[in-house]
Write a protein that holds these residues in place. Sequence first.
Motif, PDB file in Angstrom:
ATOM      1  N   THR A 317     -29.784  72.387 -25.720  1.00  0.00           N
ATOM      2  CA  THR A 317     -29.423  73.726 -26.227  1.00  0.00           C
ATOM      3  C   THR A 317     -28.372  73.618 -27.332  1.00  0.00           C
ATOM      4  N   GLU A 318     -27.541  72.588 -27.254  1.00  0.00           N
ATOM      5  CA  GLU A 318     -26.496  72.399 -28.276  1.00  0.00           C
ATOM      6  C   GLU A 318     -27.081  71.829 -29.565  1.00  0.00           C
ATOM      7  N   LEU A 319     -28.055  70.895 -29.418  1.00  0.00           N
ATOM      8  CA  LEU A 319     -28.672  70.294 -30.602  1.00  0.00           C
ATOM      9  C   LEU A 319     -29.648  71.240 -31.281  1.00  0.00           C
ATOM     10  N   TYR A 320     -30.313  72.073 -30.480  1.00  0.00           N
ATOM     11  CA  TYR A 320     -31.326  72.994 -31.007  1.00  0.00           C
ATOM     12  C   TYR A 320     -31.041  74.412 -30.498  1.00  0.00           C
ATOM     13  N   PRO A 321     -29.970  75.021 -31.013  1.00  0.00           N
ATOM     14  CA  PRO A 321     -29.535  76.333 -30.513  1.00  0.00           C
ATOM     15  C   PRO A 321     -30.499  77.474 -30.806  1.00  0.00           C
ATOM     16  N   ASP A 322     -31.436  77.256 -31.730  1.00  0.00           N
ATOM     17  CA  ASP A 322     -32.387  78.321 -32.081  1.00  0.00           C
ATOM     18  C   ASP A 322     -33.734  78.151 -31.379  1.00  0.00           C
ATOM     19  N   ALA A 323     -33.832  77.178 -30.488  1.00  0.00           N
ATOM     20  CA  ALA A 323     -35.093  76.922 -29.784  1.00  0.00           C
ATOM     21  C   ALA A 323     -35.076  77.607 -28.415  1.00  0.00           C
ATOM     22  N   TRP A 324     -35.964  78.551 -28.205  1.00  0.00           N
ATOM     23  CA  TRP A 324     -35.982  79.331 -26.960  1.00  0.00           C
ATOM     24  C   TRP A 324     -36.309  78.472 -25.737  1.00  0.00           C
ATOM     25  N   ASN A 325     -37.150  77.428 -25.948  1.00  0.00           N
ATOM     26  CA  ASN A 325     -37.600  76.622 -24.809  1.00  0.00           C
ATOM     27  C   ASN A 325     -36.479  75.784 -24.196  1.00  0.00           C
ATOM     28  N   THR A 326     -35.488  75.411 -25.002  1.00  0.00           N
ATOM     29  CA  THR A 326     -34.376  74.610 -24.460  1.00  0.00           C
ATOM     30  C   THR A 326     -33.593  75.421 -23.429  1.00  0.00           C
ATOM     31  N   TYR A 327     -33.379  76.711 -23.715  1.00  0.00           N
ATOM     32  CA  TYR A 327     -32.643  77.575 -22.785  1.00  0.00           C
ATOM     33  C   TYR A 327     -33.480  77.867 -21.540  1.00  0.00           C
ATOM     34  N   ASP A 328     -34.792  77.974 -21.737  1.00  0.00           N
ATOM     35  CA  ASP A 328     -35.690  78.216 -20.610  1.00  0.00           C
ATOM     36  C   ASP A 328     -35.607  77.052 -19.612  1.00  0.00           C
ATOM     37  N   SER A 329     -35.680  75.812 -20.123  1.00  0.00           N
ATOM     38  CA  SER A 329     -35.612  74.617 -19.266  1.00  0.00           C
ATOM     39  C   SER A 329     -34.230  74.484 -18.627  1.00  0.00           C
ATOM     40  N   TYR A 330     -33.207  74.781 -19.399  1.00  0.00           N
ATOM     41  CA  TYR A 330     -31.829  74.729 -18.894  1.00  0.00           C
ATOM     42  C   TYR A 330     -31.670  75.703 -17.726  1.00  0.00           C
ATOM     43  N   GLY A 331     -32.225  76.909 -17.887  1.00  0.00           N
ATOM     44  CA  GLY A 331     -32.163  77.913 -16.827  1.00  0.00           C
ATOM     45  C   GLY A 331     -32.904  77.473 -15.578  1.00  0.00           C
ATOM     46  N   GLU A 332     -34.050  76.829 -15.766  1.00  0.00           N
ATOM     47  CA  GLU A 332     -34.842  76.358 -14.627  1.00  0.00           C
ATOM     48  C   GLU A 332     -34.075  75.324 -13.810  1.00  0.00           C
ATOM     49  N   CYS A 333     -33.397  74.409 -14.513  1.00  0.00           N
ATOM     50  CA  CYS A 333     -32.629  73.377 -13.826  1.00  0.00           C
ATOM     51  C   CYS A 333     -31.414  73.983 -13.106  1.00  0.00           C
ATOM     52  N   LEU A 334     -30.766  74.943 -13.756  1.00  0.00           N
ATOM     53  CA  LEU A 334     -29.627  75.623 -13.131  1.00  0.00           C
ATOM     54  C   LEU A 334     -30.065  76.319 -11.846  1.00  0.00           C
ATOM     55  N   LEU A 335     -31.261  76.881 -11.901  1.00  0.00           N
ATOM     56  CA  LEU A 335     -31.791  77.582 -10.733  1.00  0.00           C
ATOM     57  C   LEU A 335     -32.041  76.606  -9.587  1.00  0.00           C
ATOM     58  N   GLU A 336     -32.546  75.412  -9.920  1.00  0.00           N
ATOM     59  CA  GLU A 336     -32.770  74.381  -8.900  1.00  0.00           C
ATOM     60  C   GLU A 336     -31.463  73.984  -8.223  1.00  0.00           C
ATOM     61  N   LEU A 337     -30.378  74.029  -8.994  1.00  0.00           N
ATOM     62  CA  LEU A 337     -29.067  73.655  -8.457  1.00  0.00           C
ATOM     63  C   LEU A 337     -28.351  74.829  -7.794  1.00  0.00           C
ATOM     64  N   GLY A 338     -29.009  75.983  -7.800  1.00  0.00           N
ATOM     65  CA  GLY A 338     -28.445  77.147  -7.122  1.00  0.00           C
ATOM     66  C   GLY A 338     -27.445  77.946  -7.943  1.00  0.00           C
ATOM     67  N   ASP A 339     -27.330  77.619  -9.235  1.00  0.00           N
ATOM     68  CA  ASP A 339     -26.394  78.343 -10.107  1.00  0.00           C
ATOM     69  C   ASP A 339     -27.121  79.525 -10.741  1.00  0.00           C
ATOM     70  N   LYS A 340     -27.279  80.586  -9.972  1.00  0.00           N
ATOM     71  CA  LYS A 340     -28.065  81.732 -10.425  1.00  0.00           C
ATOM     72  C   LYS A 340     -27.414  82.477 -11.588  1.00  0.00           C
ATOM     73  N   GLU A 341     -26.099  82.555 -11.575  1.00  0.00           N
ATOM     74  CA  GLU A 341     -25.399  83.307 -12.621  1.00  0.00           C
ATOM     75  C   GLU A 341     -25.632  82.692 -14.008  1.00  0.00           C
ATOM     76  N   ASN A 342     -25.427  81.373 -14.101  1.00  0.00           N
ATOM     77  CA  ASN A 342     -25.634  80.712 -15.392  1.00  0.00           C
ATOM     78  C   ASN A 342     -27.117  80.586 -15.737  1.00  0.00           C
ATOM     79  N   ALA A 343     -27.957  80.504 -14.705  1.00  0.00           N
ATOM     80  CA  ALA A 343     -29.401  80.463 -14.940  1.00  0.00           C
ATOM     81  C   ALA A 343     -29.846  81.769 -15.594  1.00  0.00           C
ATOM     82  N   LYS A 344     -29.299  82.856 -15.104  1.00  0.00           N
ATOM     83  CA  LYS A 344     -29.621  84.171 -15.657  1.00  0.00           C
ATOM     84  C   LYS A 344     -29.222  84.251 -17.135  1.00  0.00           C
ATOM     85  N   LYS A 345     -28.030  83.734 -17.463  1.00  0.00           N
ATOM     86  CA  LYS A 345     -27.565  83.746 -18.858  1.00  0.00           C
ATOM     87  C   LYS A 345     -28.489  82.911 -19.747  1.00  0.00           C
ATOM     88  N   ALA A 346     -28.925  81.768 -19.224  1.00  0.00           N
ATOM     89  CA  ALA A 346     -29.804  80.895 -20.001  1.00  0.00           C
ATOM     90  C   ALA A 346     -31.150  81.561 -20.265  1.00  0.00           C
TER      91      ALA A 346
END
Length: 368
Positions: A317-346
Amino acid sequence: MNNHQPMIKFFRKIRQNLMLENKTSKYLAYALGEIVLVMIGILLALQVNNWNEKTKSIAKERVILSSLLKDFETNSNNLQASLSLYSAVIPSLDRKLKYIGRNSDEFDQQIKDDIIAVPVWFPKLVNGTLNSLLYSDQLGIIQNNDIKKLLIDYPFDLDANLALVEQFRLMLEEKHQPLVDSYVSLLDYSSIKKEYPEASSNAKSSDYIGLLNDTRFQNLLIREKQLINRYINLTTEFLNRTNYIIDLIRVDLELPLKLERLINSDKSIDEVVEIIKQQDKDAPVYEISEEIINILGYKLMEDKKYNEALKLFKLNTELYPDAWNTYDSYGECLLELGDKENAKKAYQKSLELNPDNEYAIKALSELK
């Protein structure tokens, strides 16, 4: 008509005039100069011809190296898949050995399936380009002597690997499966039970006690484990050599190295992240595209390495801040770790960049 005829006539006329005017010394000087000019022309023509031949040879070498690279990368992927599968077979064999001597009344369907399961993965390795190269006069086109030597040795390593796979296949097909079939009905396999429900009621009972107390079965399990351990050791070395050849070819073709090589090294994920950050996007040493980083993040997730995967997704997300898919994947991983708040932001950021992202829409609806 020969384009050189007017020029030849011009030089001939000059020589004739000098002879008629009895200017012998000037004639000789002129003739010598003409010879020098002809020699220079010949040398230039040879130089141009050599340059053209060298250019053709380099182009041909690139074609050969590109084809070899494709084959070796296919082998690398298949060898990695094979190592993953056979590494998982070892625990399965250990479980089978623990069942030895137990009463079949203790077995549920899952244990029965485990006892009679047989691995059937036999990796396909390709060497078409290499064989064509070695059995022709084209090997000399490759300029890198390190690559050349490794290519000459490679078929021996490949044959040794395939021979071990064939030995395991024959052990399974000629010894293991027939022995299991002599004790266990096919209708005891859960997958076949579902396919032939009408035959299950009339099926002959399987003899798991007989199978587990047959020394041939016990010995087979031990031999299979020994063979697979040999295969894992041999294939690990073979994979390393294959990857080394891939790296050398990529350097020769001026291509970035596979980022996966860095991930699989002894470096920590934090060290890997720092190396990626230091890469020049226009001329990186390693592949650092958005897609490559994303794929490797998911591979880490498959291996249950969620915290490591998270660091890669965050970096993406830092290297490609304009790519929607990077945030989507980041959110998915956050969700796996139980971090719903940051997953929602992603996911919200991903949706902001791509309002049609159905995955983000679904994830956000579930997070409400």
